[in-house]
Design a protein around this motif. Structure first.
Motif, PDB file in Angstrom:
ATOM      1  N   VAL A   1       5.976   7.397   0.602  1.00 27.49           N
ATOM      2  CA  VAL A   1       4.711   6.919  -0.468  1.00 27.49           C
ATOM      3  C   VAL A   1       4.790   5.368  -0.231  1.00 27.49           C
ATOM      4  O   VAL A   1       3.638   4.856  -0.274  1.00 27.49           O
ATOM      5  N   VAL A   2       5.989   4.473  -0.009  1.00 30.24           N
ATOM      6  CA  VAL A   2       5.901   3.118   0.270  1.00 30.24           C
ATOM      7  C   VAL A   2       5.137   3.010   1.526  1.00 30.24           C
ATOM      8  O   VAL A   2       4.361   2.067   1.579  1.00 30.24           O
TER       9      VAL A   2
ATOM     10  N   ARG B   1       1.253   3.570   1.215  1.00 26.10           N
ATOM     11  CA  ARG B   1       0.300   2.732   0.453  1.00 26.10           C
ATOM     12  C   ARG B   1       0.728   1.241   0.697  1.00 26.10           C
ATOM     13  O   ARG B   1       0.161   0.298  -0.433  1.00 26.10           O
ATOM     14  N   THR B   2       1.625   0.611   1.344  1.00 27.56           N
ATOM     15  CA  THR B   2       1.948  -0.585   1.370  1.00 27.56           C
ATOM     16  C   THR B   2       1.886  -1.049   2.758  1.00 27.56           C
ATOM     17  O   THR B   2       1.934  -0.313   3.704  1.00 27.56           O
TER      18      THR B   2
ATOM     19  N   ALA C   1       5.032   4.550  -8.689  1.00 26.41           N
ATOM     20  CA  ALA C   1       3.954   5.124  -8.109  1.00 26.41           C
ATOM     21  C   ALA C   1       2.932   6.255  -8.668  1.00 26.41           C
ATOM     22  O   ALA C   1       3.699   7.119  -9.471  1.00 26.41           O
ATOM     23  N   GLN C   2       1.894   6.239  -8.868  1.00 28.58           N
ATOM     24  CA  GLN C   2       0.959   6.900  -9.387  1.00 28.58           C
ATOM     25  C   GLN C   2       0.433   8.135  -8.513  1.00 28.58           C
ATOM     26  O   GLN C   2       0.160   7.746  -7.470  1.00 28.58           O
TER      27      GLN C   2
ATOM     28  N   LEU D   1      10.603   0.917  -8.071  1.00 28.32           N
ATOM     29  CA  LEU D   1       9.288   1.329  -7.383  1.00 28.32           C
ATOM     30  C   LEU D   1       8.708   2.191  -8.504  1.00 28.32           C
ATOM     31  O   LEU D   1       9.512   3.131  -9.088  1.00 28.32           O
TER      32      LEU D   1
ATOM     33  N   TYR E   1      -1.914   3.954  -7.833  1.00 26.67           N
ATOM     34  CA  TYR E   1      -1.470   2.587  -7.452  1.00 26.67           C
ATOM     35  C   TYR E   1       0.123   2.499  -7.237  1.00 26.67           C
ATOM     36  O   TYR E   1       0.579   3.717  -7.503  1.00 26.67           O
ATOM     37  N   LEU E   2       0.782   1.515  -6.813  1.00 28.75           N
ATOM     38  CA  LEU E   2       1.976   1.464  -6.616  1.00 28.75           C
ATOM     39  C   LEU E   2       2.556  -0.210  -6.845  1.00 28.75           C
ATOM     40  O   LEU E   2       1.928  -0.836  -6.609  1.00 28.75           O
TER      41      LEU E   2
END
Length: 473
Positions: free
Chosen positions: A248-249, A252-253, A231-232, A229, A215-216
């Motif tokens: 990572v942003v 995942r988004t 993040a896992q 922010l 998740y984020l």
């Protein structure tokens, strides 16, 4: 033989995080000389502990920074879940309740940790204190009369030392005090403070994305232009570089890497829960993360740390300024370690989805009924309970309690009240009030009821171990 080259203070505090700063403020307003040292060249720069629970807001108000906290923070945004770039629903992250007479703060307050520390440092300087930055502890020893600490700037002699130097505490390790605990989640985490293009993401919601990679969450930080922010990472290690944060942003988004216009701070960690086997070794005390390490999921770590300081500060003040027996300091571990253990369990259950962020996270129900300083009951309350707020004439009870003194509160009773042989106790009468019922209540400087009764029977005996006495003659 006294060495002129050794600096002297009554209390040496190691670590200028929220815990160390809160303790330094409390000691300063009590007139207790304290030296607060911090190994880093400045305050911690990140947002990490961003949730201020209602009970901690009460503590900060008593320390004189309530207005600043109100001005620079804000309520938690409503949660918003996302899936494949689409909003899928709102939900409340925390329990929200309307303020009441007895509980003036009904919800957690969001404020980045760096701002909390700035506010506390400004208050400390108002009180005549400061932080010695770029000052590391390199060794310590103690004897029956005090502690000798070796600092990078020279030796210091203190009556007591408080370790507020975090989960990797140098002091705790020097004392050989073990931490007992568990890994809450084996997946490493990334946390960062970022800025995001205004058109790319709104600041009205706490945005949450669940993906196969982990998740984020992106949370706007009130009073700033920043987002936190988190993040896992189910596989691999987080890349905490600006490029890694942007990647990572983007992965995942629905945002583009370029939408992250700045990466202000970043770090990684593994959620764990651990409790020091003891909170005291002779004249050295552990407080905050040096004594207990939490998962951030419950928003409990910073709050429990500040309340450690609040519990210890008045006790050091009574011993060092008002002649209380040193045995009073034994009550710090006796009261705070069980609380820390309970809160650690709460944080872990919330992290694992086994409990919601309900009333327990607000810490208003925390008390010391089974503690060594709790004697008696009256009306609706028992010694060890939090002393509720409420109206009293044209003021609030919290206005009466505010400051480093004890308060003997007479609620709805015409019982004779004693005079005290010390200005450290304020006597106040008020009308009957449902949250208290009727009776006499000795409110400790940290806002908990120490002694309660229908009349003053047993009060004098209770006062002596606190360094307090009744006026003679």
């Amino acid at each position: 033989m006294k060495l002129n080259s050794v600096k002297e203070t009554r209390v040496l505090i190691v670590g200028a995080g929220p815990c160390g700063l809160a303790l330094a403020c409390d000691l300063a307003r009590r007139g207790v000389p304290a030296l607060l040292v911090e190994q880093a060249p400045g305050l911690f720069p990140g947002s990490r502990g961003k949730g201020i629970q209602p009970r901690t807001r009460e503590v900060l108000d008593d320390l004189g920074v309530g207005d600043a906290v109100r001005e620079h923070g804000g309520p938690a945004p409503v949660g918003m879940t996302w899936q494949d770039g689409e909003r899928t629903g709102e939900h409340r992250m925390f329990r929200v309740a309307a303020p009441t007479d007895s509980e003036p703060y009904g919800e957690p307050w969001m404020m980045p940790q760096w701002r909390t520390q700035e506010i506390l440092l400004a208050r400390l300087r108002e009180l005549g204190g400061d932080v010695a930055f770029s000052t590391a502890l390199t060794g310590l020893g103690q004897d029956a009369d005090g502690v000798t600490a070796q600092l990078s700037t020279g030796p210091v002699r203190a009556s007591y030392l408080v370790a507020a130097d975090g989960g990797r505490s140098t002091v705790r390790r020097a004392l050989g005090i073990a931490m007992t605990g568990e890994t809450v989640d084996p997946a490493p985490m990334l946390v960062a403070d970022v800025r995001i293009a205004e058109a790319a993401l709104d600041r009205l919601n706490w945005h949450m994305m669940n993906t196969d990679a982990g998740y984020l969450a992106i949370c706007p930080l009130p009073g700033t232009a920043d987002f936190q922010l988190v993040a896992q990472f189910k596989e691999g290690e987080p890349d905490i570089s600006p490029a890694g944060v942007r990647a990572v942003v983007a992965e995942r988004t629905h945002l583009d890497a370029r939408d992250v216009t700045e990466v202000l701070w970043s770090s990684d960690f593994r959620p764990r829960a651990a409790l020091a086997d003891r909170f005291r070794d002779g004249r050295v005390f552990l407080a905050g993360d040096a004594a207990h390490v939490h998962s951030p999921a419950g928003g409990q770590g910073l709050n429990t740390s500040v309340q450690d300081a609040y519990n210890l500060g008045w006790k050091l003040g009574q011993v060092l300024r008002h002649g209380a027996p040193a045995a009073l300091l034994d009550s710090y571990e006796q009261e705070r370690r069980p609380i820390a253990a309970e809160v650690l369990g709460l944080s872990t259950r919330i992290h694992r989805g086994q409990q919601e962020r309900g009333a327990a996270t607000q810490q208003l129900g925390i008390g010391y009924r089974e503690g060594p300083l709790s004697v008696g009951r009256a009306g609706a309350l028992e010694a060890g309970d939090r002393a509720p707020d409420g109206p009293t004439g044209d003021r609030r009870l919290f206005d009466v309690f505010r400051g480093p003194h004890f308060t003997l509160l007479a609620v709805g009773t015409d019982a004779d009240l004693p005079e005290f042989g010390t200005p450290a106790v304020l006597v106040h009468r008020t009308d009957a009030y449902e949250a208290y019922g009727k009776g006499l209540f000795l409110v400790r400087p940290d806002g908990y009821i120490g002694w309660a009764g229908e009349d003053t029977t047993g009060l004098a005996e209770y006062l002596a171990p606190l360094g307090l006495d009744l006026k003679r003659g």
